[in-house]
Design an enzyme around this catalytic site. Structure first.
Site, PDB file in Angstrom:
ATOM      1  N   GLN A 193       0.794  -1.171  -0.047  1.00 31.36           N
ATOM      2  CA  GLN A 193      -0.175   0.025   0.016  1.00 31.36           C
ATOM      3  C   GLN A 193       0.818   1.113  -0.193  1.00 31.36           C
ATOM      4  O   GLN A 193       2.012   1.310   0.973  1.00 31.36           O
ATOM      5  CB  GLN A 193      -1.024  -0.056   1.130  1.00 31.36           C
ATOM      6  CG  GLN A 193      -1.858   1.296   1.275  1.00 31.36           C
ATOM      7  CD  GLN A 193      -2.511   1.356   2.494  1.00 31.36           C
ATOM      8  OE1 GLN A 193      -2.689   0.511   3.342  1.00 31.36           O
ATOM      9  NE2 GLN A 193      -2.697   2.601   2.914  1.00 31.36           N
ATOM     10  N   GLY A 194       0.651   2.256  -0.902  1.00 30.12           N
ATOM     11  CA  GLY A 194       1.139   3.494  -0.966  1.00 30.12           C
ATOM     12  C   GLY A 194       0.296   4.633  -0.114  1.00 30.12           C
ATOM     13  O   GLY A 194      -0.426   4.244   0.442  1.00 30.12           O
ATOM     14  N   GLY A 195       0.802   5.844  -0.454  1.00 30.28           N
ATOM     15  CA  GLY A 195       0.067   6.715   0.026  1.00 30.28           C
ATOM     16  C   GLY A 195      -1.272   6.913  -0.379  1.00 30.28           C
ATOM     17  O   GLY A 195      -2.042   7.205   0.487  1.00 30.28           O
ATOM     18  N   PHE A 196      -1.582   6.508  -1.695  1.00 31.16           N
ATOM     19  CA  PHE A 196      -3.047   6.754  -1.951  1.00 31.16           C
ATOM     20  C   PHE A 196      -3.735   5.689  -2.727  1.00 31.16           C
ATOM     21  O   PHE A 196      -4.652   5.486  -3.314  1.00 31.16           O
ATOM     22  CB  PHE A 196      -3.099   7.832  -3.091  1.00 31.16           C
ATOM     23  CG  PHE A 196      -2.516   9.166  -2.012  1.00 31.16           C
ATOM     24  CD1 PHE A 196      -3.298   9.507  -1.222  1.00 31.16           C
ATOM     25  CD2 PHE A 196      -1.223   9.409  -2.507  1.00 31.16           C
ATOM     26  CE1 PHE A 196      -2.794  11.037  -0.684  1.00 31.16           C
ATOM     27  CE2 PHE A 196      -0.765  10.674  -1.723  1.00 31.16           C
ATOM     28  CZ  PHE A 196      -1.561  11.478  -0.821  1.00 31.16           C
ATOM     29  N   ASP A 213      14.798  10.914  -4.928  1.00 35.12           N
ATOM     30  CA  ASP A 213      14.476   9.992  -3.789  1.00 35.12           C
ATOM     31  C   ASP A 213      15.108   8.551  -3.573  1.00 35.12           C
ATOM     32  O   ASP A 213      14.576   7.571  -3.057  1.00 35.12           O
ATOM     33  CB  ASP A 213      13.052   9.918  -3.720  1.00 35.12           C
ATOM     34  CG  ASP A 213      12.500   9.794  -2.370  1.00 35.12           C
ATOM     35  OD1 ASP A 213      13.241  10.013  -1.473  1.00 35.12           O
ATOM     36  OD2 ASP A 213      11.356   9.267  -2.084  1.00 35.12           O
ATOM     37  N   LEU A 228      -3.525   0.953  -3.631  1.00 38.15           N
ATOM     38  CA  LEU A 228      -2.774  -0.256  -3.381  1.00 38.15           C
ATOM     39  C   LEU A 228      -1.962  -0.977  -4.494  1.00 38.15           C
ATOM     40  O   LEU A 228      -2.236  -0.539  -5.762  1.00 38.15           O
ATOM     41  CB  LEU A 228      -4.009  -1.193  -2.935  1.00 38.15           C
ATOM     42  CG  LEU A 228      -4.887  -0.970  -1.749  1.00 38.15           C
ATOM     43  CD1 LEU A 228      -6.121  -2.033  -1.521  1.00 38.15           C
ATOM     44  CD2 LEU A 228      -3.888  -1.329  -0.574  1.00 38.15           C
ATOM     45  N   LYS A 247      -0.642  -1.001  -9.806  1.00 43.38           N
ATOM     46  CA  LYS A 247      -0.536  -0.072  -8.954  1.00 43.38           C
ATOM     47  C   LYS A 247      -2.099   0.667  -8.972  1.00 43.38           C
ATOM     48  O   LYS A 247      -2.350   1.023 -10.230  1.00 43.38           O
ATOM     49  CB  LYS A 247       0.575   0.927  -8.850  1.00 43.38           C
ATOM     50  CG  LYS A 247       0.569   1.962  -7.645  1.00 43.38           C
ATOM     51  CD  LYS A 247       1.807   2.400  -7.730  1.00 43.38           C
ATOM     52  CE  LYS A 247       2.214   3.559  -6.799  1.00 43.38           C
ATOM     53  NZ  LYS A 247       3.317   4.078  -6.695  1.00 43.38           N
TER      54      LYS A 247
HETATM   55  N1  LIG Z   1       7.100  -3.688  -8.121  1.00 37.06           N
HETATM   56  C1  LIG Z   1       6.745  -3.964  -7.156  1.00 37.06           C
HETATM   57  N2  LIG Z   1       6.763  -5.346  -6.844  1.00 37.06           N
HETATM   58  C2  LIG Z   1       6.267  -5.894  -5.689  1.00 37.06           C
HETATM   59  N3  LIG Z   1       5.942  -4.923  -4.639  1.00 37.06           N
HETATM   60  C3  LIG Z   1       5.878  -3.435  -4.656  1.00 37.06           C
HETATM   61  C4  LIG Z   1       6.084  -3.197  -5.950  1.00 37.06           C
HETATM   62  N4  LIG Z   1       6.295  -1.721  -6.113  1.00 37.06           N
HETATM   63  C5  LIG Z   1       5.934  -1.481  -5.017  1.00 37.06           C
HETATM   64  N5  LIG Z   1       5.688  -2.676  -4.135  1.00 37.06           N
HETATM   65  C6  LIG Z   1       5.183  -2.701  -2.808  1.00 37.06           C
HETATM   66  O1  LIG Z   1       4.267  -1.644  -2.438  1.00 37.06           O
HETATM   67  C7  LIG Z   1       4.840  -0.653  -1.561  1.00 37.06           C
HETATM   68  C8  LIG Z   1       4.516   0.687  -2.103  1.00 37.06           C
HETATM   69  O2  LIG Z   1       4.988   0.863  -3.053  1.00 37.06           O
HETATM   70  P1  LIG Z   1       5.067   2.327  -3.485  1.00 37.06           P
HETATM   71  O3  LIG Z   1       6.564   2.712  -3.527  1.00 37.06           O
HETATM   72  O4  LIG Z   1       4.531   2.645  -5.049  1.00 37.06           O
HETATM   73  O5  LIG Z   1       4.378   3.255  -2.901  1.00 37.06           O
HETATM   74  P2  LIG Z   1       5.039   4.448  -1.709  1.00 37.06           P
HETATM   75  O6  LIG Z   1       6.219   4.923  -2.363  1.00 37.06           O
HETATM   76  O7  LIG Z   1       5.325   3.628  -0.442  1.00 37.06           O
HETATM   77  O8  LIG Z   1       3.871   5.165  -1.598  1.00 37.06           O
HETATM   78  P3  LIG Z   1       4.056   7.011  -1.250  1.00 37.06           P
HETATM   79  O9  LIG Z   1       4.759   7.275  -2.287  1.00 37.06           O
HETATM   80  O10 LIG Z   1       2.677   7.229  -1.474  1.00 37.06           O
HETATM   81  O11 LIG Z   1       4.531   6.741   0.203  1.00 37.06           O
HETATM   82  C9  LIG Z   1       6.351  -1.055  -1.379  1.00 37.06           C
HETATM   83  O12 LIG Z   1       6.791  -0.673  -0.233  1.00 37.06           O
HETATM   84  C10 LIG Z   1       6.310  -2.444  -1.790  1.00 37.06           C
HETATM   85  O13 LIG Z   1       6.188  -3.312  -0.584  1.00 37.06           O
END
Ligand SMILES: Nc1ncnc2c1ncn2[C@@H]1O[C@H](COP(=O)(O)OP(=O)(O)OP(=O)(O)O)[C@@H](O)[C@H]1O
Length: 479
Positions: free
Chosen positions: A53-56, A185, A58, A79
């Site tokens: 789950q990210g900020g906004f 980042d 799943l 995503k």
């Molecule tokens: N390509 C991928 N394969 C598997 N899991 C992933 C992948 N991309 C992201 N994830 C999982 O999803 C989580 C969130 O991903 P993402 O980096 O897109 O969101 P985020 O950066 O945490 O969100 P935000 O930027 O809103 O804080 C990651 O921490 C990871 O656990």
């Protein structure tokens, strides 16, 4: 099943001391496994379980649509975010422009690379359900992230591993820089291992990626007080602290800080991350006296030469300079040689002979860092800029077996107009550049496992996305 739309969103971001109205952003609902999404190329994809789950939104396991359910061995993730949130906007733009498989393959061929750690983009589109619209993007499915590994390793990586990670990142950065983007980042929680090959590392989270040179025209150096400290506070560049848009040297500087942290355990300013001006000034002083900076990080006899040289090379870069990637590679290769190691492409997280990290210099006790709160704001209903601020670790909530990044209480953004930094302002390079309009940026999302949340690293990133910007929006998100 838990209704994810009920999650409390972070309060709105404050930029440059200006309070913004609270965001009304929504998280994507959780779709049941088996939901079929059709991308703009008319290809159908089937969702499996959420893995992060990210900020906004799943992130779900996914596969090309077929009779079979999507299993744990899925090769893709999707995503999904509510379309009106726009969080995927900037990230999607990056993926569409620079992460198509054929583009990456041809670069690997011409640069004789066995792998390039940029997740491949496979499609995107809009999906409608229950009268609501969602934006989605299909990319490679990856495995664990390096922040988790870093913590498992007691917050130190072996020197050989750090140097190899640096080499892999130089390949990645050279590629994305050549395709007009900077990442802005880089950090362990944004580095993920391949799900099938533990020796491959990928840079993820392009929500803050910035198109520094659209159509080959480099942006001009310009400090914008509203954008000071964008990125993840402990790693972000001096340019970002001053409010200038990220450029290639910013990525190199951030990479340098990451490698230093991986080697010595912590950066000298980590005890005051809640004070961005302190962090900025510490970085400026460190750049002015790199030798002293190294002394703060390492014990005298174990100081890795290559890190001093690396940081000296970063310092020599002007705002619009193309980094001498090969020179940076030689510096890291020389580091490997000095420990009788070779870049064998194997990422070993445990210490082996000759590959230890230098002992870290003892530091004063760590202070607790106040949580930073974040919020987001939307502009014109679409893309959003994000502002991320590093915060200290928190307990992750687990929802539905999915970890969710804790949404912090908002911390106040320092209202300052940053004092003049002691360092001279970066040389401008002559290229013209149009005035930048901030663009919306998409936010990131989650992590896999049960469901893992966005950044498990207790850190937030303050980000303002400006890629294609038409109007700047600042969104703060917890990671
Ligand atoms: N390509 C991928 N394969 C598997 N899991 C992933 C992948 N991309 C992201 N994830 C999982 O999803 C989580 C969130 O991903 P993402 O980096 O897109 O969101 P985020 O950066 O945490 O969100 P935000 O930027 O809103 O804080 C990651 O921490 C990871 O656990």
């Amino acid at each position: 099943m838990l209704n994810i739309t009920s999650f409390q969103m972070p309060p709105k971001a404050k930029a440059a001391g200006k309070a913004r109205a609270p965001a009304k952003r929504k998280l994507a609902e959780e779709f049941p496994p088996g939901e079929v999404l059709t991308d703009t190329g008319k290809k159908s994809w089937k969702l499996g379980s959420p893995v992060g789950q990210g900020g906004f939104g799943l992130i779900y396991l996914a596969d090309v649509n077929s009779e079979k359910p999507v299993g744990a061995d899925a090769r893709y993730v999707i995503k999904v975010e509510p379309s009106e949130n726009g969080p995927l906007f900037s990230e999607l733009k990056f993926y569409m422009r620079a992460a198509k498989a054929d583009l990456i393959e041809s670069w690997m061929k011409s640069h004789k690379l066995k792998n390039l750690g940029v997740p491949r983009y496979w499609g995107s589109g809009l999906h409608e359900k229950g009268g609501k619209k969602y934006r989605f993007m299909v990319i490679d499915r990856l495995g664990t992230d390096l922040q988790k590994k870093f913590e498992e390793c007691g917050k130190k990586f072996p020197r050989k591993l750090v140097l190899q990670l640096g080499l892999r990142l130089l390949d990645i950065l050279e590629y994305i820089h050549d395709h007009e983007y900077v990442h802005a980042d880089i950090k362990a929680s944004n580095l993920m291992l391949s799900n099938s090959d533990p020796n491959r590392v990928y840079l993820v989270d392009y929500g803050l990626a910035y198109r520094y040179s659209p159509d080959g025209v480099h942006k001009e150096y310009k400090e914008d007080p509203k954008r000071c400290h964008d990125g993840t506070i402990e790693f972000t560049s001096i340019d970002a602290h001053k409010g200038a848009a990220a450029c290639r040297r910013s990525d190199m500087e951030i990479l340098g800080y990451c490698m230093l942290q991986w080697l010595c355990g912590r950066l000298p300013w980590e005890d005051k991350l809640q004070d961005p001006l302190y962090v900025r000034d510490s970085k400026i002083r460190s750049q002015e006296n790199i030798s002293e900076f190294m002394t703060k990080c390492f014990s005298s006899q174990d100081r890795p030469d290559e890190m001093q040289k690396f940081m000296e090379e970063v310092k020599a870069l002007s705002y619009q300079d193309k980094p001498p990637y090969d020179k940076f590679r030689s510096i890291l290769q020389a580091g490997l040689k000095s420990i009788q190691a070779k870049d064998d492409s194997k990422l070993e997280f445990t210490l082996t002979n000759g590959a230890e990290s230098p002992p870290a210099k003892k530091t004063t006790k760590r202070r607790k860092v106040a949580d930073e709160g974040e919020g987001d704001e939307e502009i014109d209903g679409t893309p959003i800029k994000k502002k991320r601020v590093t915060k200290k670790k928190e307990t992750e909530d687990v929802i539905n077996g999915v970890k969710k990044s804790p949404k912090k209480a908002p911390k106040k953004a320092p209202k300052k107009s940053p004092k003049k930094s002691p360092k001279k302002s970066p040389k401008k390079s002559p290229k013209k550049s149009p005035k930048e309009t901030l663009k919306k940026t998409p936010t990131k999302s989650p992590k896999p496992k049960g469901l893992s949340t966005g950044k498990r690293s207790n850190r937030k990133t303050t980000q303002v996305d400006m890629s294609t910007q038409t109007s700047p929006a600042f969104v703060q998100r917890s990671r």
